[in-house]
Motif scaffolding. Structure first.
Motif, short mmCIF file in Angstrom:
data_model
loop_
_atom_site.label_atom_id
_atom_site.label_comp_id
_atom_site.label_asym_id
_atom_site.label_seq_id
_atom_site.Cartn_x
_atom_site.Cartn_y
_atom_site.Cartn_z
N SER A 131 0.49 -1.64 0.23
CA SER A 131 0.45 -0.28 0.36
C SER A 131 0.92 1.16 -0.11
N VAL A 132 1.27 1.29 -0.23
CA VAL A 132 2.92 2.29 -0.56
C VAL A 132 3.99 1.31 -1.58
N CYS A 133 4.14 3.51 -2.31
CA CYS A 133 5.39 3.24 -2.80
C CYS A 133 6.49 2.41 -3.22
N SER A 134 7.48 2.49 -2.01
CA SER A 134 8.83 1.56 -2.63
C SER A 134 8.82 -0.18 -2.75
N PRO A 135 7.97 -0.21 -2.12
CA PRO A 135 7.61 -1.74 -1.39
C PRO A 135 7.30 -2.53 -2.70
N SER A 136 6.23 -1.61 -3.20
CA SER A 136 5.44 -2.63 -4.18
C SER A 136 6.36 -2.39 -5.29
N ARG A 137 7.10 -1.55 -5.51
CA ARG A 137 7.78 -1.66 -7.18
C ARG A 137 8.92 -2.32 -6.45
N ALA A 138 9.50 -2.36 -6.13
CA ALA A 138 10.34 -3.93 -5.10
C ALA A 138 9.38 -5.03 -5.63
N SER A 139 8.27 -5.55 -5.52
CA SER A 139 7.93 -6.55 -5.85
C SER A 139 8.21 -6.18 -7.37
N LEU A 140 7.05 -5.53 -8.16
CA LEU A 140 6.91 -5.90 -9.16
C LEU A 140 8.60 -6.11 -9.43
N MET A 141 9.95 -5.48 -9.17
CA MET A 141 10.71 -6.08 -9.98
C MET A 141 11.66 -7.03 -10.06
N THR A 142 11.40 -7.74 -8.71
CA THR A 142 11.76 -8.52 -8.35
C THR A 142 10.66 -9.96 -8.44
N GLY A 143 9.34 -10.11 -8.85
CA GLY A 143 8.42 -10.88 -8.61
C GLY A 143 8.22 -11.38 -7.07
N GLN A 144 8.44 -10.89 -5.82
CA GLN A 144 8.80 -11.53 -4.61
C GLN A 144 7.81 -10.82 -3.89
N SER A 162 -1.33 1.39 -11.21
CA SER A 162 -1.32 1.97 -10.38
C SER A 162 -0.15 1.11 -8.99
N ASP A 163 0.61 2.20 -8.19
CA ASP A 163 1.65 1.87 -7.74
C ASP A 163 0.80 1.23 -6.39
N ASN A 164 -0.59 1.86 -5.51
CA ASN A 164 -1.22 1.69 -4.58
C ASN A 164 -2.32 2.45 -4.45
N GLY A 165 -2.85 2.37 -3.62
CA GLY A 165 -4.08 3.03 -3.28
C GLY A 165 -4.52 4.15 -3.44
N PRO A 166 -5.06 5.44 -3.41
CA PRO A 166 -4.94 7.01 -3.32
C PRO A 166 -4.80 7.40 -2.45
N HIS A 167 -4.89 8.39 -2.31
CA HIS A 167 -3.48 9.34 -0.74
C HIS A 167 -4.35 10.21 -0.75
N GLN A 168 -4.08 11.26 0.97
CA GLN A 168 -4.75 12.10 0.92
C GLN A 168 -3.78 12.80 1.65
N GLU A 169 -2.77 12.79 1.03
CA GLU A 169 -1.49 13.87 1.73
C GLU A 169 -1.56 15.13 1.06
N GLY A 170 -1.08 16.89 1.09
CA GLY A 170 -1.72 17.75 0.40
C GLY A 170 -2.82 18.12 -0.27
N GLY A 171 -3.66 17.81 0.46
CA GLY A 171 -4.82 18.24 0.41
C GLY A 171 -5.43 17.13 -0.89
N PHE A 178 3.54 -10.12 -13.08
CA PHE A 178 4.56 -9.47 -14.09
C PHE A 178 5.96 -9.92 -14.58
N TYR A 179 6.26 -10.13 -13.48
CA TYR A 179 8.05 -11.21 -12.91
C TYR A 179 7.92 -12.26 -14.05
N PRO A 180 7.35 -12.93 -13.95
CA PRO A 180 6.64 -14.45 -14.64
C PRO A 180 5.90 -13.87 -15.83
N THR A 181 4.89 -13.31 -15.78
CA THR A 181 4.16 -12.89 -17.46
C THR A 181 5.31 -12.89 -18.17
N LEU A 182 5.58 -12.03 -17.88
CA LEU A 182 6.85 -11.08 -18.97
C LEU A 182 7.77 -11.70 -19.64
#
Length: 490
Positions: free
Chosen positions: A79-92, A312-321, A372-376
């Motif tokens: 539900s936040v960006c960095s670990p979500s992207r790490a999951s995408l890039m590593t298939g874990q 998208s990398d996670n759900g919608p935010h409520q920061e910054g308005g 995505f890792y095994p699919t692509l």
């Protein structure tokens, strides 16, 4: 008789060998499709008109859905960006992946602007772009990276990308008028403008480089990762984009009064006034840029040989308005960014591949970022990755659901807010919160008739709770850098 049997056996072996060689030859000789992966930042399940958004339209993304397949049960890495992207890039999934939270190597709680110490992805892990490079793809990333600061083993060039332009650290990407960006390992300083801001609007700069990448690599297979910072806070967009929505979108107040004040400033965020208008305009810019990518493919004659993925990398935010309640950004789902309820992790997914994927189709297959890792890899004719938690959904893309393998479960961790875990097992969804506060109880929801996770069935389903608890214990692999709580106790 023996001679006949031996002859038959030899014939069978020759046929099998011939078939195997023919199959390998087909994989080697076929024209590899280009792959364009567009990743939005904090875009909710309900933020696109093809997923139900009513406040504004996303016509180009809607056209992508009409030309391809729209998924209704796809999940981000967490539900936040960095670990979500790490999951995408590593298939874990996040019980195994090396990065499990947004975190800097710097001890400061914030890494805004002046610090770029993003926790790095280890070079020992083979990433998706590295696999695609091994199959002959030229790889490029443009936008927000967030998996390792400058000079670390986690930079894009150290993780399989031939070319990179953008934000190396996710914290700097909170600023849409930064004083610098990165081109590979070179820090590119941006000059000021008449408005007292540095450089140009960064999504415009990133988009220009992505289009140039397509032009430069039109004659060879390429993997283009467009990791847009839109529509993450801060909520800022050029005036001409704001003007398009001022008559139709209420300026409004932020979600539940959060971040009220001049320009809705909080921490390193500096959103402009009228955040509702700004948010709609930011999604519109993202939509327009996707349309220009598709137009570029049409002009170059690459449409039918290019897979285009939008998510998208996670759900919608409520920061910054940000105001997911006003826009109904999570659609029918409960929760937003940082939640492991559906609204925090279930995200839009559209995949288009004209001539291969059925146009205008909808897919309810349950999938996640680590797929995505095994699919692509399968699309590129690479070997099945040995350590991936993912399941290739290539058969589902082709409409061959009889051959589509399904997950026994999906698992997520979130290390912020005292720690959370979630599991999806078929239609059952289990959520545990406040782990480092000592909570061991699990909530349970039946998504088949309670998509909004309103009714906790834990007391009436002890057997399902026991299964979810077992998965939560076994799916979590202890990590020296990221401590979840009770599972890491000795």
């Amino acid at each position: 008789m023996l001679r006949q049997c031996v002859g038959l056996l030899v014939f069978i072996l020759l046929v099998c060998t011939s078939c195997s060689q023919s199959q390998n030859s087909n994989i080697e000789s076929r024209k590899l499709p280009n792959i364009i992966f567009v990743l939005a930042d904090d875009l909710g399940y309900g933020d696109l008109s093809c997923y139900g958004q009513k406040k504004f339209n996303t016509p180009h993304i809607d056209l992508l859905a009409k030309s391809g397949m729209l998924f209704t049960n796809h999940y981000a890495g967490t539900s936040v960006c960095s670990p979500s992207r790490a999951s995408l890039m590593t298939g874990q999934h996040t019980g195994h992946v090396a990065i499990r939270d947004n975190r800097s190597l710097d001890p400061s709680p914030y890494g805004f602007r002046e610090r770029e110490g993003q926790f790095p992805l280890p070079d020992s892990i083979q990433t998706l772009p590295e696999v695609l490079k091994s199959r002959g793809y030229f790889t490029g990333a443009f936008g927000k990276w967030g998996l390792g600061g400058p000079g670390t083993e986690g930079t894009p060039n150290n993780q399989g990308f031939d070319e990179f332009y953008g934000y190396v650290c996710q914290s700097l990407a909170h600023n849409y008028y930064p004083d610098h960006l990165w081109h590979n390992d070179e820090k590119v300083l941006l000059s000021g403008n008449d408005e007292g801001r540095f450089g140009s609007y960064s999504p415009d700069l990133l988009h220009e480089k992505a289009l140039e990448f397509i032009d430069s690599n039109k004659d060879q297979p390429f993997f283009l990762f467009v990791s847009s910072p839109l529509p993450h806070a801060e909520l800022i967009v050029p005036t001409e984009e704001m003007d398009k929505f001022k008559a139709s979108i209420s300026p409004g107040k932020p979600f539940h009064g959060v971040d009220e004040g001049p320009a809705f400033r909080k921490g390193g965020l500096a959103s402009q006034d009228q955040p509702h208008v700004a948010f709609a305009a930011m999604v519109s810019v993202l939509d327009k840029q996707l349309g220009e990518i598709m137009e570029k493919l049409r002009k170059l004659g690459l449409v039918e040989n290019t897979i285009v993925i939008f998510t998208s990398d996670n759900g919608p935010h409520q920061e910054g308005g940000g105001d997911p309640a006003y826009f109904n950004s999570n659609g029918p789902l409960r929760g937003i960014k940082r939640d492991l309820y559906e609204g925090g992790i279930r995200v839009p997914l559209i995949v288009s591949w004209p001539g291969t994927i059925e146009a205008g189709s909808t897919n309810a297959h349950i999938s996640a970022f680590w797929d995505f890792y095994p699919t692509l890899s399968e699309v590129a004719g690479a070997k099945k990755p040995p350590k991936s938690d993912g399941v290739s959904f290539y058969p589902a893309l082709l409409g061959d659901f009889d051959k589509q393998q399904t997950h026994d479960y999906l698992y997520w961790e979130y290390h912020g807010e005292a720690g959370k875990q979630a599991v999806r097992m078929g239609n059952w969804k289990a959520v545990r919160k406040d782990i480092r506060k000592g909570n061991r109880s699990i909530e349970l929801f039946d998504l088949s008739n309670d998509e909004g996770e309103t009714t906790n069935l834990a007391d009436s389903k002890p057997d399902v709770i026991a299964k979810a608890d077992s998965i939560m214990k076994n799916a979590h692999q202890p990590n020296a850098e990221f401590k979840l709580g009770y599972l890491d106790e000795k």
